[in-house]
Scaffold this active site. Sequence first.
Site, PDB file in Angstrom:
ATOM      1  N   ASP A 164      -8.478   3.780   1.408  1.00 49.74           N
ATOM      2  CA  ASP A 164      -7.185   4.263   2.640  1.00 49.74           C
ATOM      3  C   ASP A 164      -7.748   5.028   3.686  1.00 49.74           C
ATOM      4  O   ASP A 164      -8.364   6.037   3.414  1.00 49.74           O
ATOM      5  CB  ASP A 164      -6.168   5.173   2.154  1.00 49.74           C
ATOM      6  N   CYS A 180       0.577  -1.086   0.113  1.00 49.90           N
ATOM      7  CA  CYS A 180      -0.182   0.178  -0.559  1.00 49.90           C
ATOM      8  C   CYS A 180       1.087   1.253  -0.095  1.00 49.90           C
ATOM      9  O   CYS A 180       1.944   1.356  -0.758  1.00 49.90           O
ATOM     10  CB  CYS A 180      -0.913  -0.343   1.011  1.00 49.90           C
ATOM     11  N   ARG A 185      -3.680  -0.858   5.147  1.00 48.15           N
ATOM     12  CA  ARG A 185      -4.146  -1.759   4.797  1.00 48.15           C
ATOM     13  C   ARG A 185      -3.158  -2.824   4.425  1.00 48.15           C
ATOM     14  O   ARG A 185      -3.516  -3.960   4.698  1.00 48.15           O
ATOM     15  CB  ARG A 185      -4.529  -1.476   3.152  1.00 48.15           C
TER      16      ARG A 185
END
Length: 149
Positions: free
Chosen positions: A121, A8, A14
Amino acid sequence: MTSILMVCLGNICRSPLAHGILESKLSEHFIVDSAGTSALHAGELPDQRSISEAQSHGIDISNQRSRQFIAKDFSEFDVIYVMDQSNYDNVIALAKTDEDRAKVKLILSEDPNAQIDEVPDPYYGGADGFAYVFNLLDAACSKIATKLN
Ligand code: 4NP
């Protein structure tokens, strides 16, 4: 030995979740790791909200530390799963060969039931965003694990 890298932007929200979730579904015959396209949080623990969300599902990700994705990762990993299109573009920018490029996939492309293409996000939101991300990644990682195991 098959090796999978989750990527990420910051490697604190994440991809640490994706790393921990997939690892929990695979045998020890697989290597799972994660990285960020930026070095913004290099050396840091996962975001406390990711640690808590994983913990609530019995997964400990507090042993992870953020690191930046580097070109050498293309030779170390068989598959590179990215969370969103921006991650994809940043990783592809470091690829040197078609073989490198073929390793990079949007993780939600593994889940035919996913309603969206990108893992949002959750950094600037609340705990509910982390729970949503966990569920998206859990579903995708179940499909990946079924394919690999
Ligand atoms: P991640 O989330 O890419 O899922 O780890 C983010 C973490 C930090 C920042 C952005 C996204 N940041 O801008 O610091």
